[in-house]
Design a protein around this motif. Sequence first.
Motif, PDB file in Angstrom:
ATOM      1  N   UNK A  53       0.833  -1.209   0.000  1.00 32.26           N
ATOM      2  CA  UNK A  53       0.000   0.000   0.000  1.00 32.26           C
ATOM      3  C   UNK A  53       0.865   1.255   0.000  1.00 32.26           C
ATOM      4  N   UNK A  54       2.072   1.179   0.564  1.00 29.82           N
ATOM      5  CA  UNK A  54       2.958   2.334   0.641  1.00 29.82           C
ATOM      6  C   UNK A  54       3.995   2.362  -0.484  1.00 29.82           C
ATOM      7  N   UNK A  55       4.532   1.206  -0.813  1.00 30.02           N
ATOM      8  CA  UNK A  55       5.612   1.133  -1.794  1.00 30.02           C
ATOM      9  C   UNK A  55       5.371  -0.010  -2.767  1.00 30.02           C
ATOM     10  N   UNK A  56       5.762   0.193  -3.982  1.00 28.72           N
ATOM     11  CA  UNK A  56       5.955  -0.903  -4.919  1.00 28.72           C
ATOM     12  C   UNK A  56       7.443  -1.186  -4.912  1.00 28.72           C
ATOM     13  N   UNK A  57       7.824  -2.420  -5.067  1.00 25.10           N
ATOM     14  CA  UNK A  57       9.228  -2.807  -4.960  1.00 25.10           C
ATOM     15  C   UNK A  57       9.699  -3.394  -6.273  1.00 25.10           C
ATOM     16  N   UNK A  58      10.733  -2.801  -6.828  1.00 27.58           N
ATOM     17  CA  UNK A  58      11.402  -3.378  -7.984  1.00 27.58           C
ATOM     18  C   UNK A  58      12.372  -4.417  -7.448  1.00 27.58           C
ATOM     19  N   UNK A  59      12.209  -5.671  -7.896  1.00 27.39           N
ATOM     20  CA  UNK A  59      13.069  -6.751  -7.395  1.00 27.39           C
ATOM     21  C   UNK A  59      13.909  -7.319  -8.516  1.00 27.39           C
ATOM     22  N   UNK A  60      15.148  -7.614  -8.192  1.00 22.38           N
ATOM     23  CA  UNK A  60      16.059  -8.314  -9.093  1.00 22.38           C
ATOM     24  C   UNK A  60      16.562  -9.525  -8.321  1.00 22.38           C
ATOM     25  N   UNK A  61      16.245 -10.710  -8.842  1.00 22.93           N
ATOM     26  CA  UNK A  61      16.604 -11.963  -8.175  1.00 22.93           C
ATOM     27  C   UNK A  61      17.501 -12.758  -9.112  1.00 22.93           C
ATOM     28  N   UNK A  62      18.679 -13.136  -8.619  1.00 24.61           N
ATOM     29  CA  UNK A  62      19.628 -13.939  -9.392  1.00 24.61           C
ATOM     30  C   UNK A  62      20.022 -15.134  -8.535  1.00 24.61           C
ATOM     31  N   UNK A  63      19.976 -16.322  -9.140  1.00 27.31           N
ATOM     32  CA  UNK A  63      20.319 -17.547  -8.409  1.00 27.31           C
ATOM     33  C   UNK A  63      21.215 -18.422  -9.275  1.00 27.31           C
ATOM     34  N   UNK A  64      22.328 -18.845  -8.697  1.00 28.32           N
ATOM     35  CA  UNK A  64      23.253 -19.786  -9.346  1.00 28.32           C
ATOM     36  C   UNK A  64      23.131 -21.116  -8.614  1.00 28.32           C
ATOM     37  N   UNK A  65      22.411 -22.098  -9.180  1.00 23.67           N
ATOM     38  CA  UNK A  65      22.220 -23.366  -8.463  1.00 23.67           C
ATOM     39  C   UNK A  65      23.520 -24.124  -8.187  1.00 23.67           C
ATOM     40  N   UNK A  66      24.494 -23.975  -9.051  1.00 26.85           N
ATOM     41  CA  UNK A  66      25.744 -24.724  -8.885  1.00 26.85           C
ATOM     42  C   UNK A  66      26.450 -24.426  -7.577  1.00 26.85           C
ATOM     43  N   UNK A  67      26.589 -23.145  -7.255  1.00 27.01           N
ATOM     44  CA  UNK A  67      27.294 -22.784  -6.027  1.00 27.01           C
ATOM     45  C   UNK A  67      26.343 -22.299  -4.922  1.00 27.01           C
ATOM     46  N   UNK A  68      25.036 -22.278  -5.191  1.00 26.24           N
ATOM     47  CA  UNK A  68      24.057 -21.893  -4.175  1.00 26.24           C
ATOM     48  C   UNK A  68      24.000 -20.409  -3.889  1.00 26.24           C
ATOM     49  N   UNK A  69      24.675 -19.597  -4.694  1.00 28.63           N
ATOM     50  CA  UNK A  69      24.713 -18.147  -4.470  1.00 28.63           C
ATOM     51  C   UNK A  69      23.404 -17.515  -4.930  1.00 28.63           C
ATOM     52  N   UNK A  70      22.883 -16.592  -4.103  1.00 31.51           N
ATOM     53  CA  UNK A  70      21.650 -15.871  -4.431  1.00 31.51           C
ATOM     54  C   UNK A  70      21.852 -14.381  -4.230  1.00 31.51           C
ATOM     55  N   UNK A  71      21.256 -13.605  -5.116  1.00 32.07           N
ATOM     56  CA  UNK A  71      21.212 -12.158  -4.966  1.00 32.07           C
ATOM     57  C   UNK A  71      19.746 -11.769  -5.049  1.00 32.07           C
ATOM     58  N   UNK A  72      19.247 -11.061  -4.049  1.00 32.59           N
ATOM     59  CA  UNK A  72      17.858 -10.652  -4.002  1.00 32.59           C
ATOM     60  C   UNK A  72      17.833  -9.163  -3.674  1.00 32.59           C
ATOM     61  N   UNK A  73      17.826  -8.335  -4.699  1.00 29.97           N
ATOM     62  CA  UNK A  73      17.878  -6.886  -4.541  1.00 29.97           C
ATOM     63  C   UNK A  73      16.459  -6.327  -4.604  1.00 29.97           C
ATOM     64  N   UNK A  74      16.095  -5.507  -3.610  1.00 22.95           N
ATOM     65  CA  UNK A  74      14.770  -4.867  -3.555  1.00 22.95           C
ATOM     66  C   UNK A  74      14.961  -3.360  -3.515  1.00 22.95           C
ATOM     67  N   UNK A  75      14.345  -2.680  -4.474  1.00 23.12           N
ATOM     68  CA  UNK A  75      14.438  -1.225  -4.547  1.00 23.12           C
ATOM     69  C   UNK A  75      13.031  -0.655  -4.370  1.00 23.12           C
ATOM     70  N   UNK A  76      12.782   0.105  -3.293  1.00 24.17           N
ATOM     71  CA  UNK A  76      11.439   0.653  -3.092  1.00 24.17           C
ATOM     72  C   UNK A  76      11.130   1.788  -4.063  1.00 24.17           C
TER      73      UNK A  76
END
Length: 139
Positions: A53-76
């Motif tokens: 209700x206050x913010x919409x969030x632009x999200x960028x999600x990157x996942x590398x299954x091989x090494x288990x690395x995740x990036x989850x960026x949220x920009x209000x």
Amino acid sequence: MSEAYKSVEKQVTVLPQEKEVWQPTNDSKEMITQVETVRSLAKAAPVKIGRRALFSWLRIFVHHPGDGERVNLRIPIPIPLVGLLLPSQPPVNQALRLRNMMAESDNPAKTLETYMDSLMAVEFVRVEDDDELVIIGLD
């Protein structure tokens, strides 16, 4: 694994571990029940709907299954009330895709966790290949 995912994992209908996605012996009602279960598990929490209700969030999600690395960026993005128009549950086709991925997977709980982390209300770009998953959207 977090406690929330452990509790969700206990609620998930146990899916057969065979490698075929379409199993002709399965009853269609059973498959519809599994899809509805997945949709109810992925429903946005009331706190998340209130936050929209206050913010919409632009999200960028990157996942590398091989090494288990995740990036989850949220920009209000401070656009009030627009987020309330976003759907609170994933569409049936996404829930069916997750059900099929879990049926194919050797580790359905890990598949569920990764997919639930990547879910967004509106996806602009979704790129999946063997070594990377990239999603850009609004949440």
